[in-house]
Design a protein around this motif. Structure first.
Motif, PDB file in Angstrom:
ATOM      1  N   SER A 129       0.833  -1.204   0.000  1.00 56.80           N
ATOM      2  CA  SER A 129       0.000   0.000   0.000  1.00 56.80           C
ATOM      3  C   SER A 129       0.867   1.253   0.000  1.00 56.80           C
ATOM      4  O   SER A 129       0.937   1.982   0.996  1.00 56.80           O
ATOM      5  N   PRO A 130       1.542   1.534  -1.122  1.00 59.22           N
ATOM      6  CA  PRO A 130       2.450   2.692  -1.169  1.00 59.22           C
ATOM      7  C   PRO A 130       1.706   4.013  -1.038  1.00 59.22           C
ATOM      8  O   PRO A 130       0.583   4.167  -1.505  1.00 59.22           O
ATOM      9  N   GLY A 131       2.358   4.960  -0.373  1.00 58.28           N
ATOM     10  CA  GLY A 131       1.812   6.310  -0.276  1.00 58.28           C
ATOM     11  C   GLY A 131       0.750   6.491   0.779  1.00 58.28           C
ATOM     12  O   GLY A 131       0.105   7.537   0.836  1.00 58.28           O
ATOM     13  N   THR A 132       0.560   5.503   1.648  1.00 58.06           N
ATOM     14  CA  THR A 132      -0.511   5.618   2.642  1.00 58.06           C
ATOM     15  C   THR A 132       0.056   5.705   4.056  1.00 58.06           C
ATOM     16  O   THR A 132       0.630   6.711   4.439  1.00 58.06           O
ATOM     17  N   LEU A 133      -0.047   4.614   4.815  1.00 58.33           N
ATOM     18  CA  LEU A 133       0.269   4.656   6.236  1.00 58.33           C
ATOM     19  C   LEU A 133       1.751   4.849   6.523  1.00 58.33           C
ATOM     20  O   LEU A 133       2.134   5.641   7.389  1.00 58.33           O
ATOM     21  N   CYS A 195       7.198  11.444  -9.901  1.00 57.89           N
ATOM     22  CA  CYS A 195       7.289   9.994  -9.733  1.00 57.89           C
ATOM     23  C   CYS A 195       6.269   9.537  -8.679  1.00 57.89           C
ATOM     24  O   CYS A 195       5.749  10.333  -7.900  1.00 57.89           O
ATOM     25  N   ASP A 196       5.991   8.240  -8.675  1.00 61.99           N
ATOM     26  CA  ASP A 196       5.069   7.664  -7.684  1.00 61.99           C
ATOM     27  C   ASP A 196       5.816   7.169  -6.446  1.00 61.99           C
ATOM     28  O   ASP A 196       5.230   7.069  -5.370  1.00 61.99           O
ATOM     29  N   LEU A 197       7.103   6.848  -6.644  1.00 63.02           N
ATOM     30  CA  LEU A 197       7.910   6.300  -5.560  1.00 63.02           C
ATOM     31  C   LEU A 197       9.320   6.871  -5.665  1.00 63.02           C
ATOM     32  O   LEU A 197      10.000   6.693  -6.673  1.00 63.02           O
ATOM     33  N   LEU A 198       9.740   7.577  -4.621  1.00 65.05           N
ATOM     34  CA  LEU A 198      11.081   8.137  -4.575  1.00 65.05           C
ATOM     35  C   LEU A 198      11.903   7.378  -3.536  1.00 65.05           C
ATOM     36  O   LEU A 198      11.534   7.320  -2.360  1.00 65.05           O
ATOM     37  N   LEU A 199      13.005   6.794  -3.987  1.00 66.15           N
ATOM     38  CA  LEU A 199      13.916   6.045  -3.122  1.00 66.15           C
ATOM     39  C   LEU A 199      15.252   6.771  -3.099  1.00 66.15           C
ATOM     40  O   LEU A 199      15.874   6.953  -4.144  1.00 66.15           O
ATOM     41  N   ILE A 200      15.701   7.185  -1.914  1.00 69.01           N
ATOM     42  CA  ILE A 200      16.986   7.881  -1.807  1.00 69.01           C
ATOM     43  C   ILE A 200      17.856   7.198  -0.753  1.00 69.01           C
ATOM     44  O   ILE A 200      17.440   7.015   0.397  1.00 69.01           O
ATOM     45  N   ASP A 201      19.051   6.832  -1.158  1.00 71.73           N
ATOM     46  CA  ASP A 201      19.995   6.123  -0.302  1.00 71.73           C
ATOM     47  C   ASP A 201      20.974   7.100   0.364  1.00 71.73           C
ATOM     48  O   ASP A 201      21.422   8.056  -0.276  1.00 71.73           O
ATOM     49  N   ASP A 202      21.310   6.829   1.618  1.00 71.78           N
ATOM     50  CA  ASP A 202      22.342   7.580   2.360  1.00 71.78           C
ATOM     51  C   ASP A 202      22.018   9.063   2.479  1.00 71.78           C
ATOM     52  O   ASP A 202      22.810   9.929   2.087  1.00 71.78           O
ATOM     53  N   PHE A 216      15.199  19.416  -1.756  1.00 66.20           N
ATOM     54  CA  PHE A 216      14.598  18.141  -1.340  1.00 66.20           C
ATOM     55  C   PHE A 216      13.388  18.395  -0.445  1.00 66.20           C
ATOM     56  O   PHE A 216      12.385  17.666  -0.519  1.00 66.20           O
ATOM     57  N   PHE A 217      13.451  19.407   0.396  1.00 64.10           N
ATOM     58  CA  PHE A 217      12.329  19.732   1.271  1.00 64.10           C
ATOM     59  C   PHE A 217      11.064  20.017   0.449  1.00 64.10           C
ATOM     60  O   PHE A 217       9.983  19.499   0.754  1.00 64.10           O
ATOM     61  N   HIS A 218      11.214  20.807  -0.609  1.00 63.46           N
ATOM     62  CA  HIS A 218      10.051  21.110  -1.459  1.00 63.46           C
ATOM     63  C   HIS A 218       9.603  19.878  -2.246  1.00 63.46           C
ATOM     64  O   HIS A 218       8.402  19.661  -2.440  1.00 63.46           O
ATOM     65  N   THR A 219      10.548  19.079  -2.684  1.00 64.83           N
ATOM     66  CA  THR A 219      10.209  17.828  -3.372  1.00 64.83           C
ATOM     67  C   THR A 219       9.441  16.906  -2.437  1.00 64.83           C
ATOM     68  O   THR A 219       8.417  16.309  -2.817  1.00 64.83           O
ATOM     69  N   PHE A 220       9.925  16.792  -1.210  1.00 68.07           N
ATOM     70  CA  PHE A 220       9.281  15.974  -0.184  1.00 68.07           C
ATOM     71  C   PHE A 220       7.821  16.403   0.012  1.00 68.07           C
ATOM     72  O   PHE A 220       6.903  15.580  -0.023  1.00 68.07           O
ATOM     73  N   ASN A 221       7.620  17.699   0.223  1.00 69.29           N
ATOM     74  CA  ASN A 221       6.263  18.208   0.476  1.00 69.29           C
ATOM     75  C   ASN A 221       5.338  17.965  -0.710  1.00 69.29           C
ATOM     76  O   ASN A 221       4.161  17.626  -0.538  1.00 69.29           O
ATOM     77  N   GLU A 222       5.879  18.142  -1.903  1.00 66.97           N
ATOM     78  CA  GLU A 222       5.079  17.939  -3.123  1.00 66.97           C
ATOM     79  C   GLU A 222       4.613  16.486  -3.237  1.00 66.97           C
ATOM     80  O   GLU A 222       3.445  16.220  -3.541  1.00 66.97           O
ATOM     81  N   LEU A 223       5.531  15.552  -2.988  1.00 68.56           N
ATOM     82  CA  LEU A 223       5.188  14.130  -3.109  1.00 68.56           C
ATOM     83  C   LEU A 223       4.206  13.698  -2.028  1.00 68.56           C
ATOM     84  O   LEU A 223       3.234  12.979  -2.308  1.00 68.56           O
ATOM     85  N   ILE A 224       4.450  14.108  -0.801  1.00 67.79           N
ATOM     86  CA  ILE A 224       3.559  13.734   0.300  1.00 67.79           C
ATOM     87  C   ILE A 224       2.156  14.297   0.074  1.00 67.79           C
ATOM     88  O   ILE A 224       1.146  13.630   0.328  1.00 67.79           O
ATOM     89  N   ALA A 225       2.090  15.531  -0.417  1.00 69.09           N
ATOM     90  CA  ALA A 225       0.780  16.163  -0.666  1.00 69.09           C
ATOM     91  C   ALA A 225      -0.029  15.382  -1.679  1.00 69.09           C
ATOM     92  O   ALA A 225      -1.269  15.379  -1.625  1.00 69.09           O
ATOM     93  N   LYS A 227       0.236  12.108  -2.072  1.00 67.70           N
ATOM     94  CA  LYS A 227       0.204  10.717  -1.599  1.00 67.70           C
ATOM     95  C   LYS A 227       1.129   9.796  -2.395  1.00 67.70           C
ATOM     96  O   LYS A 227       0.790   8.658  -2.713  1.00 67.70           O
ATOM     97  N   LYS A 228       2.304  10.323  -2.706  1.00 71.79           N
ATOM     98  CA  LYS A 228       3.345   9.520  -3.344  1.00 71.79           C
ATOM     99  C   LYS A 228       4.312   9.010  -2.270  1.00 71.79           C
ATOM    100  O   LYS A 228       4.577   9.705  -1.296  1.00 71.79           O
ATOM    101  N   GLN A 229       4.820   7.821  -2.452  1.00 69.92           N
ATOM    102  CA  GLN A 229       5.634   7.184  -1.423  1.00 69.92           C
ATOM    103  C   GLN A 229       7.084   7.673  -1.460  1.00 69.92           C
ATOM    104  O   GLN A 229       7.692   7.788  -2.521  1.00 69.92           O
ATOM    105  N   ILE A 230       7.641   7.919  -0.273  1.00 67.94           N
ATOM    106  CA  ILE A 230       9.052   8.284  -0.130  1.00 67.94           C
ATOM    107  C   ILE A 230       9.717   7.277   0.814  1.00 67.94           C
ATOM    108  O   ILE A 230       9.202   7.011   1.910  1.00 67.94           O
ATOM    109  N   CYS A 231      10.847   6.717   0.394  1.00 68.12           N
ATOM    110  CA  CYS A 231      11.629   5.808   1.239  1.00 68.12           C
ATOM    111  C   CYS A 231      13.084   6.266   1.203  1.00 68.12           C
ATOM    112  O   CYS A 231      13.619   6.513   0.118  1.00 68.12           O
ATOM    113  N   VAL A 232      13.696   6.382   2.366  1.00 68.26           N
ATOM    114  CA  VAL A 232      15.092   6.825   2.424  1.00 68.26           C
ATOM    115  C   VAL A 232      15.866   5.958   3.406  1.00 68.26           C
ATOM    116  O   VAL A 232      15.287   5.304   4.281  1.00 68.26           O
ATOM    117  N   THR A 233      17.195   5.955   3.246  1.00 71.76           N
ATOM    118  CA  THR A 233      18.056   5.274   4.217  1.00 71.76           C
ATOM    119  C   THR A 233      19.093   6.262   4.755  1.00 71.76           C
ATOM    120  O   THR A 233      19.398   7.279   4.118  1.00 71.76           O
TER     121      THR A 233
END
Length: 433
Positions: A129-133, A195-202, A216-225, A227-233
């Motif tokens: 369930s990407p982009g949700t919980l 994109c629907d899913l943004l994956l950023i390493d390190d 990145f802060f503005h990119t983050f807000n745009e994707l979350i608004a 309901k696009k999934q963000i995953c980072v390490t």
């Protein structure tokens, strides 16, 4: 000859052991090669795989230094060809969102255990369930513990369903700088904000890079608004990353945060078996245990140890045995003289006790086991007499040492997991620092 000159440069820049293992026997296939493509012959697929990961760019750079051409590098064997084209990969980093996903990094090839189970289960929940919980999903932990594997497993599971962008933080910053300089930020935003899913390493490498963080802060807000999934390490919890804007770290904390801890022994053994299964490598059980107990917790180092053992055995045409494996890594696992202070420090750290607690008289089960472990290792690894060991550990006389070792040997014989743990401690004591 140009290729010999490249090999000569490698010989002078690499340590002798690595050069002799991986580079000495390389040959350029002149019949297939051209000024833009180098076909390099290797002894077997395992060495080819190692070279692909560690030397392709270095060889390409050395060639470019001599010819001003970035070549396509192809490592070949009698049965396989492994190809990396650095010129194309650079272009793909700019234009293609899935260029750097490694197909082998899947959930099926990831070994889960107590040290990573929460992160593993959460990653699978993201896929369902990407982009949700679970958004954003933040994975952190030390080097070589599987963060990138798990991040890319999410991407590989969804790459045929969603528009995915996977990059390292360095690639993100390079992309940003490139498009800003060339006044093509519209293309940059299209790649990262549509994109629907943004994956950023390190993500920790964003530290002190104010403009990149702002973007990145503005990119983050745009994707979350949307309901696009963000995953980072990262290598640490977001609140512990110095040089990261607080408003960005708090965004990470709004989602789910999962730590990957160092694997316990059983998980390390399972990882080795999985790596062997994937690469069709057969290792005896005692060699598997040795590899699991000889290194700390870096999965990349463990994988490298498997590859080196198998490659060396194939190169010289011998069976893999425990003695053969120990000989290969004798520079890392050194039979140096161990003293009682080294033993007590190791035991106190392992059992989370003070050295004074271990040497004091006590009937507490945890302290009794720690003391017996110390006595056993002291007898196995030091030149101290039983009388000296008894005095050090606060026992009455040498007969108490013999009694403790007898009881300890019984536990080792009956408990395989405990036996492996003791083998791990023995190897830790002997690792050259």
């Amino acid at each position: 000859m140009l290729f010999n000159k490249i090999k000569s440069s490698l010989k002078h820049s690499e340590d002798e052991l690595n050069y002799n293992r991986y580079l000495k026997n390389l040959k350029l296939n002149e019949e297939k090669s051209s000024s833009k493509i180098l076909y390099i012959e290797t002894p077997n697929i395992y060495i080819a795989t190692y070279l692909k990961r560690h030397y392709t760019q270095k060889i390409a750079n050395l060639y470019k230094k001599e010819t001003d051409i970035i070549p396509e590098i192809r490592f070949i064997t009698n049965y396989n060809e492994i190809k990396i084209d650095y010129e194309e990969s650079i272009k793909k980093d700019i234009s293609s969102s899935t260029a750097t996903l490694v197909p082998e990094f899947t959930f099926e090839s990831f070994v889960d255990g107590p040290s990573n189970l929460f992160a593993y289960n959460t990653a699978q929940a993201v896929v369902k369930s990407p982009g949700t919980l679970y958004n954003p999903f933040f994975i952190y932990g030390g080097v070589g513990l599987g963060k990138t594997h798990l991040l890319q497993a999410i991407g590989n599971a969804l790459k045929n369903k969603l528009n995915i962008t996977y990059v390292t933080s360095e690639q993100f910053m390079n992309d940003f700088t490139y498009h800003l300089r060339n006044k093509t930020m519209e293309d940059f935003h299209k790649k990262y904000r549509q994109c629907d899913l943004l994956l950023i390493d390190d993500i920790q490498f964003f530290a002190d890079r104010e403009k990149s963080q702002e973007e990145f802060f503005h990119t983050f807000n745009e994707l979350i608004a949307h309901k696009k999934q963000i995953c980072v390490t990262a290598d640490r919890h977001p609140k512990n990353i110095l040089g990261i804007d607080k408003r960005l770290s708090t965004r990470f904390e709004q989602g789910i945060i999962a730590e990957i801890q160092p694997p316990e022994l059983a998980t390390k053994i399972a990882i080795i078996r999985k790596k062997c299964e994937i690469n069709n490598i057969k290792l005896p059980d005692d060699v598997i245990t040795f590899i699991a107990t000889s290194l700390n917790n870096n999965i990349r180092e463990i994988e490298g140890m498997i590859t080196q053992t198998y490659a060396m055995a194939n190169m010289i045409g011998t069976e893999i045995s425990l003695d053969f494996t120990k000989e290969i890594f004798k520079d890392q696992i050194d039979n140096k003289e161990i003293d009682l202070d080294t033993i007590i420090k190791l035991i106190s750290k392992e059992f989370n006790l003070k050295p004074s607690e271990i040497t004091a008289k006590s009937r507490k089960p945890a302290i009794v086991l720690a003391k017996r472990t110390g006595i056993f290792l002291a007898r196995e690894l030091t030149k101290q007499s039983t009388t000296q060991i008894a005095k050090f550990f606060g026992l009455k006389d040498h007969s108490a040492v013999s009694h403790a070792i007898k009881a300890f040997n019984k536990k080792i014989k009956e408990d395989e997991e405990f036996r492996n743990k003791i083998e791990e401690l023995k190897n830790k004591a002997q690792i050259r620092e």
